[in-house]
Design a protein around this motif. Structure first.
Motif, PDB file in Angstrom:
ATOM      1  N   ASP A 274       0.989  -1.110  -0.043  1.00 31.73           N
ATOM      2  CA  ASP A 274      -0.042  -0.241  -0.142  1.00 31.73           C
ATOM      3  C   ASP A 274       0.847   1.223  -0.048  1.00 31.73           C
ATOM      4  O   ASP A 274       0.542   2.141  -0.693  1.00 31.73           O
ATOM      5  N   ALA A 275       2.044   1.163   0.780  1.00 35.38           N
ATOM      6  CA  ALA A 275       2.845   2.454   0.850  1.00 35.38           C
ATOM      7  C   ALA A 275       3.375   2.639  -0.501  1.00 35.38           C
ATOM      8  O   ALA A 275       3.717   3.414  -1.034  1.00 35.38           O
ATOM      9  N   VAL A 276       3.873   1.226  -1.276  1.00 32.35           N
ATOM     10  CA  VAL A 276       4.585   1.500  -2.551  1.00 32.35           C
ATOM     11  C   VAL A 276       3.625   1.914  -3.365  1.00 32.35           C
ATOM     12  O   VAL A 276       4.273   2.980  -4.392  1.00 32.35           O
TER      13      VAL A 276
ATOM     14  N   ASN B 101       1.115  14.581   3.297  1.00 36.40           N
ATOM     15  CA  ASN B 101      -0.183  14.265   3.443  1.00 36.40           C
ATOM     16  C   ASN B 101      -0.859  13.655   2.289  1.00 36.40           C
ATOM     17  O   ASN B 101      -1.687  12.579   2.253  1.00 36.40           O
ATOM     18  N   ALA B 102      -0.662  13.898   1.052  1.00 35.83           N
ATOM     19  CA  ALA B 102      -1.074  13.327  -0.386  1.00 35.83           C
ATOM     20  C   ALA B 102      -0.657  11.718  -0.301  1.00 35.83           C
ATOM     21  O   ALA B 102      -1.580  11.261  -0.840  1.00 35.83           O
ATOM     22  N   ILE B 103       0.809  11.620  -0.010  1.00 40.49           N
ATOM     23  CA  ILE B 103       1.070  10.321   0.023  1.00 40.49           C
ATOM     24  C   ILE B 103       0.233   9.321   1.048  1.00 40.49           C
ATOM     25  O   ILE B 103       0.085   8.244   0.758  1.00 40.49           O
ATOM     26  N   GLU B 104       0.179   9.919   2.161  1.00 39.98           N
ATOM     27  CA  GLU B 104      -0.403   8.986   3.249  1.00 39.98           C
ATOM     28  C   GLU B 104      -1.966   9.013   2.760  1.00 39.98           C
ATOM     29  O   GLU B 104      -2.445   7.917   3.027  1.00 39.98           O
ATOM     30  N   LYS B 105      -2.708   9.833   1.969  1.00 46.01           N
ATOM     31  CA  LYS B 105      -3.967   9.696   1.522  1.00 46.01           C
ATOM     32  C   LYS B 105      -4.016   8.606   0.620  1.00 46.01           C
ATOM     33  O   LYS B 105      -4.963   7.771   0.695  1.00 46.01           O
ATOM     34  N   ALA B 106      -2.951   8.658  -0.435  1.00 45.51           N
ATOM     35  CA  ALA B 106      -2.954   7.596  -1.393  1.00 45.51           C
ATOM     36  C   ALA B 106      -2.892   6.088  -0.788  1.00 45.51           C
ATOM     37  O   ALA B 106      -3.638   5.075  -1.115  1.00 45.51           O
ATOM     38  N   CYS B 107      -2.010   5.961   0.211  1.00 50.70           N
ATOM     39  CA  CYS B 107      -1.911   4.877   0.942  1.00 50.70           C
ATOM     40  C   CYS B 107      -3.060   4.411   1.556  1.00 50.70           C
ATOM     41  O   CYS B 107      -3.313   3.232   1.506  1.00 50.70           O
ATOM     42  N   GLU B 108      -3.723   5.276   2.482  1.00 46.57           N
ATOM     43  CA  GLU B 108      -4.982   4.906   3.099  1.00 46.57           C
ATOM     44  C   GLU B 108      -5.972   4.438   1.933  1.00 46.57           C
ATOM     45  O   GLU B 108      -6.905   3.412   2.365  1.00 46.57           O
ATOM     46  N   ARG B 109      -6.037   5.122   0.929  1.00 49.44           N
ATOM     47  CA  ARG B 109      -7.080   4.771  -0.346  1.00 49.44           C
ATOM     48  C   ARG B 109      -6.836   3.288  -0.886  1.00 49.44           C
ATOM     49  O   ARG B 109      -7.455   2.624  -1.218  1.00 49.44           O
ATOM     50  N   SER B 110      -5.488   2.901  -0.951  1.00 45.19           N
ATOM     51  CA  SER B 110      -4.801   1.652  -1.364  1.00 45.19           C
ATOM     52  C   SER B 110      -5.345   0.587  -0.265  1.00 45.19           C
ATOM     53  O   SER B 110      -5.894  -0.515  -0.646  1.00 45.19           O
ATOM     54  N   ARG B 111      -5.275   1.011   0.983  1.00 42.64           N
ATOM     55  CA  ARG B 111      -5.742  -0.060   2.168  1.00 42.64           C
ATOM     56  C   ARG B 111      -7.297  -0.230   1.885  1.00 42.64           C
ATOM     57  O   ARG B 111      -7.926  -1.421   2.015  1.00 42.64           O
ATOM     58  N   GLU B 112      -8.065   0.681   1.507  1.00 46.58           N
ATOM     59  CA  GLU B 112      -9.457   0.752   1.595  1.00 46.58           C
ATOM     60  C   GLU B 112      -9.874  -0.307   0.307  1.00 46.58           C
ATOM     61  O   GLU B 112     -10.696  -1.233   0.399  1.00 46.58           O
TER      62      GLU B 112
END
Length: 269
Positions: free
Chosen positions: A164-166, A255-266
């Motif tokens: 997800d981070a990747v 914040n943008a990268i964290e949001k993308a990671c969060e969306r990947s997890r979802e």
């Protein structure tokens, strides 16, 4: 001779096919592809001399390595279609974003599975891919590495959650750079440069900066060190960087990268 098959002949599959042929990882005659579009199969066959297969199930039953290069939303249907055809010793590679290994194994059973997050620069052989293998897949990881090394650089992650981070960093990352280039071109035009001149300057600057960062890394010079080298006290670069710092660019990017990671997890759920 080892064979490989691609279910889905889209852009990423094409990039991998081109890369593995060029790197001589596989011969064209040992590469198979299936796709819902006959015209796409005809093109890939003519362009690369590979074998086309009319159905996913037929393809799955004849290859040693099977690459699932389909959209995430149709993955469940594809897995259901091929589950009785996949051979016991077949390596399964999935490049479908957000689809966890457990979901694939839940349908295919005790299979060797490697999940990969590539990115679009793989289309020109300059991709960045992260690989994660389940326990059974670890014994075949070298095979997966050779495939994705043919289209760029690879990293191995030991925890599937890190995919997800990747996804947030390198999977979505090209868009961040494209946005920066887009805005720099707009700013240059606003300052009076023609659009063509602005584009040439920005694209070459981006290319040069990336290559310089790669060379710098070989010498132990981080991007931070390179930034400091080009920033003269009281100069133009310092003036520009101060504006970016005041606008909290670093915080915005984080914040943008964290949001993308969060969306990947979802999406994984």
């Amino acid at each position: 001779m080892d064979t490989i098959g691609f279910i889905g002949g889209g852009n990423m599959a094409q990039a991998l096919i081109r890369g593995i042929i060029k790197a001589k990882v596989y011969k064209p005659g040992n590469i198979f592809v299936s796709d819902i579009k006959p015209e796409r199969l005809a093109y890939l066959s003519e362009e690369y001399g590979i074998q086309t297969v009319g159905g996913n199930k037929a393809l799955a039953g004849k290859v040693d390595t099977l690459v699932l290069s389909v959209k995430p939303q149709i993955m469940a249907a594809v897995l259901g279609e091929i589950k009785d055809a996949v051979r016991t010793k077949t390596l399964i590679i999935s490049i479908a974003a957000g689809k966890r290994i457990a979901a694939i194994a839940g349908v295919l059973g005790d299979a060797a599975i490697v999940r990969v997050m590539p990115n679009t620069p793989a289309l020109i052989g300059e991709g960045a891919s992260a690989l994660f293998a389940n326990e059974k897949g670890k014994s075949m990881l070298d095979k997966a590495k050779s495939i994705f090394s043919a289209v760029g650089k690879i990293v191995i992650v030991e925890n599937e959650d890190l995919i997800d981070a990747v996804t947030a960093v390198s999977g979505s990352g090209p868009a961040y750079y494209f946005l920066l280039m887009e805005e720099m071109i707009k700013a240059a035009v606003k300052l009076g440069l023609s659009e063509n001149a602005a584009k040439e300057l920005v694209l070459q600057t981006a290319r040069g900066a990336a290559l310089l960062a790669i060379e710098g890394d070989k010498k132990g010079e981080s991007p931070a060190v390179l930034r400091q080298k080009v920033t003269s006290p009281g100069g133009t670069t310092e003036a520009a960087l101060r504006v970016l710092a005041d606008g909290k660019l670093g915080t915005l990017l984080t914040n943008a990268i964290e949001k993308a990671c969060e969306r990947s997890r979802e999406l994984s759920k």
